[in-house]
Design an enzyme around this catalytic site. Sequence first.
Site, mmCIF file in Angstrom:
data_model
loop_
_atom_site.group_PDB
_atom_site.id
_atom_site.type_symbol
_atom_site.label_atom_id
_atom_site.label_comp_id
_atom_site.label_asym_id
_atom_site.label_seq_id
_atom_site.Cartn_x
_atom_site.Cartn_y
_atom_site.Cartn_z
ATOM 1 N N GLU A 1 12.571 2.710 13.562
ATOM 2 C CA GLU A 1 11.624 3.740 13.126
ATOM 3 C C GLU A 1 10.425 3.713 14.051
ATOM 4 O O GLU A 1 10.340 2.883 14.945
ATOM 5 C CB GLU A 1 11.202 3.497 11.675
ATOM 6 C CG GLU A 1 10.537 2.152 11.454
ATOM 7 C CD GLU A 1 10.153 1.879 10.001
ATOM 8 O OE1 GLU A 1 10.059 2.834 9.211
ATOM 9 O OE2 GLU A 1 9.931 0.707 9.667
ATOM 10 N N TYR B 1 0.831 -1.208 0.000
ATOM 11 C CA TYR B 1 0.000 0.000 0.000
ATOM 12 C C TYR B 1 0.861 1.252 0.000
ATOM 13 O O TYR B 1 2.081 1.188 0.179
ATOM 14 C CB TYR B 1 -0.952 0.008 1.194
ATOM 15 C CG TYR B 1 -0.299 0.390 2.508
ATOM 16 C CD1 TYR B 1 0.534 -0.493 3.184
ATOM 17 C CD2 TYR B 1 -0.494 1.658 3.070
ATOM 18 C CE1 TYR B 1 1.136 -0.144 4.378
ATOM 19 C CE2 TYR B 1 0.110 2.019 4.265
ATOM 20 C CZ TYR B 1 0.921 1.114 4.921
ATOM 21 O OH TYR B 1 1.524 1.467 6.095
ATOM 22 N N LYS C 1 6.360 -1.789 1.919
ATOM 23 C CA LYS C 1 5.195 -1.196 2.575
ATOM 24 C C LYS C 1 4.042 -2.191 2.495
ATOM 25 O O LYS C 1 3.140 -2.090 1.659
ATOM 26 C CB LYS C 1 4.840 0.162 1.954
ATOM 27 C CG LYS C 1 4.142 1.092 2.945
ATOM 28 C CD LYS C 1 4.250 2.531 2.524
ATOM 29 C CE LYS C 1 3.340 3.451 3.310
ATOM 30 N NZ LYS C 1 3.457 3.398 4.763
ATOM 31 N N LEU D 1 11.366 1.588 6.657
ATOM 32 C CA LEU D 1 10.756 2.037 5.402
ATOM 33 C C LEU D 1 11.517 3.273 4.924
ATOM 34 O O LEU D 1 11.784 4.181 5.719
ATOM 35 C CB LEU D 1 9.288 2.399 5.651
ATOM 36 C CG LEU D 1 8.509 2.722 4.374
ATOM 37 C CD1 LEU D 1 8.153 1.438 3.628
ATOM 38 C CD2 LEU D 1 7.255 3.510 4.672
#
Length: 280
Positions: free
Chosen positions: A179, A34, A147, A203
Amino acid sequence: VSEPVVYVDGRFVECSRAAVSIEDRGYQFGDGVYEVARVYDGRPFKMREHLDRLARSARAIRMDLRGLDSLERDALELLHLNGWGNRDLYIQATRGACPRSHCFPRDLEPVVVMTAREAHPYPPALRRQGVAAITLSDDRWARCYIKSISLLSNVLAKQKARDEGAFEAIYIRDGFMSEGSSTNVFIVEGDSLVTPPLTNYILPGITRATVIGLATGCGIPVAEESVSRERLLVADEVFLTGTTTEVMPVVTVDGVRIGCGAPGRTALRLFEQYMRLVTG
Ligand code: PDD
């Protein structure tokens, strides 16, 4: 008020009429990828970067996604049908629908779903105050650069943060931060920015790259370096970046005050620059 229009597998329909198969592999396995892009005043921000990353995510899971130009056309049509404005554009591609089996048929057509919900920006007061973050062990798989729609760990991490009155949960892997559950993390030491390097464990955030560009442009040194939890806690400033989060100052981590406990001037300066860029 008319219902939002969504895009499902080639058709534009009212949200309440939209449907996908229960045999969709996204539903059964979380087998999909996504993107979330922000639309400011009818203008999608960094649309190409988001579509390119979607294509990379798709390739990484061996999904044959159709051309980015046609995806972009459909996204723009969806924005048009919803009256443009300020929106969170969500694009999801699942591997498709077929009888449940772990192995996937080679000829399956991906199913694309898009929504363009009205954006609800955070209240300015929140950014003026800064937010709290917690840390937790990074229990995700080793392909965080994809993702993926499989977000169970992220969902549980964010909820843990909420339950503890915090805004974000920052993952720690082997003593070093990776993250946030839906953001990238920066620290400020003196006049310099430090953020973890792009490895398979994070990411490659589009906001991260944009902020690095902005910082470099105004002469702020940026280092891509591993940051231990201890180093995070004694940073002069901490801030989060993400498509919907933009640039968000963090003022406590695990209850420990960061800097003087108020948003730092570097974070605020970069937020201002970022807003100038998105609305410019
Ligand atoms: N989240 N890291 C993770 C795990 C993310 O899910 C996101 C984005 C980011 C920031 O990436 P970008 O700057 O490209 O938005 C980092 C989106 C917004 C979401 O899941 O809603």
